[in-house]
Design a protein around this motif. Sequence first.
Motif, mmCIF file in Angstrom:
data_model
loop_
_atom_site.group_PDB
_atom_site.id
_atom_site.type_symbol
_atom_site.label_atom_id
_atom_site.label_comp_id
_atom_site.label_asym_id
_atom_site.label_seq_id
_atom_site.Cartn_x
_atom_site.Cartn_y
_atom_site.Cartn_z
ATOM 1 N N VAL A 42 28.780 58.535 3.098
ATOM 2 C CA VAL A 42 29.891 57.668 3.511
ATOM 3 C C VAL A 42 30.473 57.041 2.255
ATOM 4 O O VAL A 42 29.730 56.540 1.405
ATOM 5 N N ASP A 44 31.893 54.479 -0.456
ATOM 6 C CA ASP A 44 31.578 53.057 -0.694
ATOM 7 C C ASP A 44 32.742 52.177 -0.268
ATOM 8 O O ASP A 44 33.909 52.472 -0.563
ATOM 9 N N GLY A 45 32.392 51.087 0.424
ATOM 10 C CA GLY A 45 33.413 50.139 0.850
ATOM 11 C C GLY A 45 34.135 50.498 2.137
ATOM 12 O O GLY A 45 35.018 49.761 2.593
ATOM 13 N N TRP A 46 33.763 51.653 2.768
ATOM 14 C CA TRP A 46 34.426 52.052 4.017
ATOM 15 C C TRP A 46 33.892 51.239 5.184
ATOM 16 O O TRP A 46 32.705 51.002 5.301
ATOM 17 N N LYS A 47 34.800 50.799 6.047
ATOM 18 C CA LYS A 47 34.417 50.043 7.243
ATOM 19 C C LYS A 47 35.145 50.616 8.445
ATOM 20 O O LYS A 47 36.306 51.060 8.346
ATOM 21 N N GLU A 48 34.460 50.568 9.570
ATOM 22 C CA GLU A 48 35.074 51.045 10.808
ATOM 23 C C GLU A 48 36.155 50.058 11.237
ATOM 24 O O GLU A 48 35.938 48.842 11.201
ATOM 25 N N PRO A 49 37.344 50.552 11.632
ATOM 26 C CA PRO A 49 38.418 49.618 12.031
ATOM 27 C C PRO A 49 38.024 48.799 13.263
ATOM 28 O O PRO A 49 37.343 49.291 14.156
ATOM 29 N N ALA A 50 38.479 47.549 13.283
ATOM 30 C CA ALA A 50 38.129 46.639 14.380
ATOM 31 C C ALA A 50 38.798 47.072 15.688
ATOM 32 O O ALA A 50 39.911 47.626 15.681
ATOM 33 N N GLN A 143 30.177 39.964 15.372
ATOM 34 C CA GLN A 143 30.857 40.836 14.403
ATOM 35 C C GLN A 143 30.478 42.299 14.664
ATOM 36 O O GLN A 143 29.388 42.585 15.141
ATOM 37 N N ASP A 144 31.380 43.219 14.301
ATOM 38 C CA ASP A 144 31.175 44.643 14.605
ATOM 39 C C ASP A 144 30.055 45.268 13.780
ATOM 40 O O ASP A 144 29.340 46.136 14.266
ATOM 41 N N ASP A 145 29.927 44.877 12.516
ATOM 42 C CA ASP A 145 28.947 45.512 11.625
ATOM 43 C C ASP A 145 27.577 44.826 11.654
ATOM 44 O O ASP A 145 26.710 45.158 10.849
ATOM 45 N N PRO A 201 22.496 44.160 9.334
ATOM 46 C CA PRO A 201 22.988 45.541 9.488
ATOM 47 C C PRO A 201 21.927 46.458 10.094
ATOM 48 O O PRO A 201 20.734 46.154 10.048
#
Length: 387
Positions: A42, A44-50, A143-145, A201
Amino acid sequence: MATSQANGPALAAGKSEFRNQKQKQENRAQSFRFNESELLTVPDGWKEPAFSKEDNPRGLLEESSFATLFPKYREAYLKECWPLVQKALNEHHVNATLDLIEGSMTVCTTKKTFDPYIIIRARDLIKLLARSVSFEQAVRILQDDIACDIIKIGSLVRNKERFVKRRQRLIGPKGSTLKALELLTNCYIMVQGNTVSAIGPFSGLKEVRKVVLDTMKNIHPIYNIKTLMIKRELAKDSELRSQSWERFLPQFKHKNVNKRKEPKKKTVKKEYTPFPPPQPESQIDKELASGEYFLKASQKKRQKMEAIKAKQAEALSKRQEERNKAFIPPKEKPVLKPKEASTETKIDVAAIKEKVKKAKNKKLGALTAEEVKLKMEVDEKKKKKKK
């Protein structure tokens, strides 16, 4: 013959097509192997959109609700922070009710709720609040994460004293072991009663569960902390991400220190013999051997009485000896005679005279004649310089 000649080129064409397909499949498999490492990593710094309202504009079909009980000692804290809980859940269009009479907390969705998973997060929030987690930490679950894990440790150890010792081992002296775990896993850990609550996490929660269960299985948490520290350093290297880390991780051997308790009375096994043991002699056989069998009843009675009197006399003499022990005086230690002082003392008269002469010539603290002259000269020179 004509048909067989016509089928020949068709079979050859079919075989060539089959070979081409096989080659294509092999090429695809090779290309997939090359790209597999890129697909698994994955960035670095990638996050799933809210999840927003645009993703589910029509909302939910039916209302869902969850309820959980809380202990009596949490009543005062929950009563104080409940307005904050309601405010945090109202942002996601979820209702929350606190029933102090029944001792329960309930969360339910509304018609405005658009996120289908928010009710599960709200359920986790009230569960964490019931397990003595503070509101500041528990609200992070929305929070999502962030996720949570409530590990039940009460049934893992039967002995109560052993359970308390192992739970204390997880906390460590002044909470140092727990703090180290929190730093390595990026999770908040709360040990309360028969449960361990963790918030953080997903990757960190997996490690926390492993450490907690190993500690309850009598594996010290310091071993797992050491492996986590090595893993954190290896994760920094981009080349080692796709490789196996088994060669770097330490291999701890299990040592069973406690030896098996040996019985107080050891039974020594006799050597095996195929022959049966000799038959024990009966009372009649013993009497026949000693000659008592042929004696009269009066003679037998007299012998018994003599044996009883002999035993009584022996017991009496032993008792008398024990009584006399109290009257035997203990042995006194020999008195040491003081050594006589030696009358002849040698006095060195010559040495005493020399000491007296020296004392007369030189008084304590007084200067010699030469030292006095030198001092006088130095004083005169100082006076001249001043003038």
